[in-house]
Design an enzyme around this catalytic site. Sequence first.
Site, PDB file in Angstrom:
ATOM      1  N   SER A 141      50.071  35.941  43.457  1.00 38.86           N
ATOM      2  CA  SER A 141      49.651  35.367  42.181  1.00 38.86           C
ATOM      3  C   SER A 141      49.682  33.836  42.266  1.00 38.86           C
ATOM      4  CB  SER A 141      50.539  35.901  41.054  1.00 38.86           C
ATOM      5  OG  SER A 141      50.020  35.567  39.796  1.00 38.86           O
ATOM      6  N   ASP A 282      42.587  44.212  39.110  1.00 39.41           N
ATOM      7  CA  ASP A 282      43.341  43.017  38.711  1.00 39.41           C
ATOM      8  C   ASP A 282      42.628  42.329  37.550  1.00 39.41           C
ATOM      9  OD1 ASP A 282      44.645  40.598  38.458  1.00 39.41           O
ATOM     10  OD2 ASP A 282      44.569  40.086  40.584  1.00 39.41           O
ATOM     11  N   HIS A 316      47.174  43.639  38.814  1.00 38.21           N
ATOM     12  CA  HIS A 316      47.647  42.365  39.363  1.00 38.21           C
ATOM     13  C   HIS A 316      48.958  42.546  40.119  1.00 38.21           C
ATOM     14  CE1 HIS A 316      47.683  38.031  39.667  1.00 38.21           C
ATOM     15  NE2 HIS A 316      48.880  37.953  39.118  1.00 38.21           N
TER      16      HIS A 316
END
Length: 341
Positions: A141, A282, A316
């Site tokens: 991330s 995601d 995600h």
Amino acid sequence: MSQNWPAVTEGDYIVKDFRFNNGSTLPELKLHYRTLGKLKTDQNGHALNAVLIMHGTSGSGAQFLVDHFAGKLFNPGQLLDANTYFLIIRDGIGHGGSSKPSDGLRAKFPRYGYRDMVRGDYELLTKHLGVDHLRLVMGTSMGGMHSWLWGSTYPDFMDAVMPLASLPAKISGRNRMTRKMAMDAIKSDPEWQGGDYPADKQPRGLITALYVLVFMSSCPLQMQVECPDRETADAWLDAKIAEGMKEKDANNLCFAFDASHDYDPPVQNIKAPLLAVNFADDQVNPPELGIFERETMKIARGKAILMPISEATRGHGTHTIAEVWDDYLKELLQSSDKAKL
């Protein structure tokens, strides 16, 4: 937990008079870190086996010391065997045990950006840990975005780069909007008090910001599986928000979201082999944008992998479930092994 990796060593490095890119300074910037394994160097003292692993927004290095990440990668015989590699898991500026707004300065904390965070990491490695080269730089991330920045800012510093769940382009569109929603929810709350709210009473605007976080990182398919009816959905959300109100701080969260303001990596500068992995479910980095493949093509030795939705993916958050993508880590380590090239 299948914890057979070496003991974790924790420490702090104090950078004196750290100057941020906006011109502000801190007399002492604390950078907290964890290491596993021992650093190996060649006859000239150059680092051979150092690996830097970087966390996501509002997280810390502690998020990696779990069975589905460390338990799949750090144990003997695994891809990042901590008896073979020197693993560095730091808390970025504004996060975890490193200097952050909630330590006392609150809203008066210097406005930091991703470039400040990467430069802080560089100082930690080179001036404190004795690392002048990385076998691998990887992150999830925000840490994935930092990986793109590491590769483009210090292109000769690493043998390989692996960003997970990230895009190599400035924050814009819905991603920017959701960040602004979270910050506005906090700062428009009268209880915010300009960031000077009581330390033991978070502004209620943080609840709305946490709602935004849930949507940012949600995985519709898996949430439907886990919460098939109204009662379980409500209970899941209530528990998630209650947990966030205990763990998060409004100032820290605002600064962390704002830190992406200077993110726009010049990917064409990246020299090392780069293998980036994103996930089709995601919601933060939706594949239909086309940014992922387009920007990775600008890298001479870059490769973009978009993993399809499956029973194993979790949107995600798949970035921390190593067994989903570890085959690509294996591929990158093998293709960038200079001893075999």
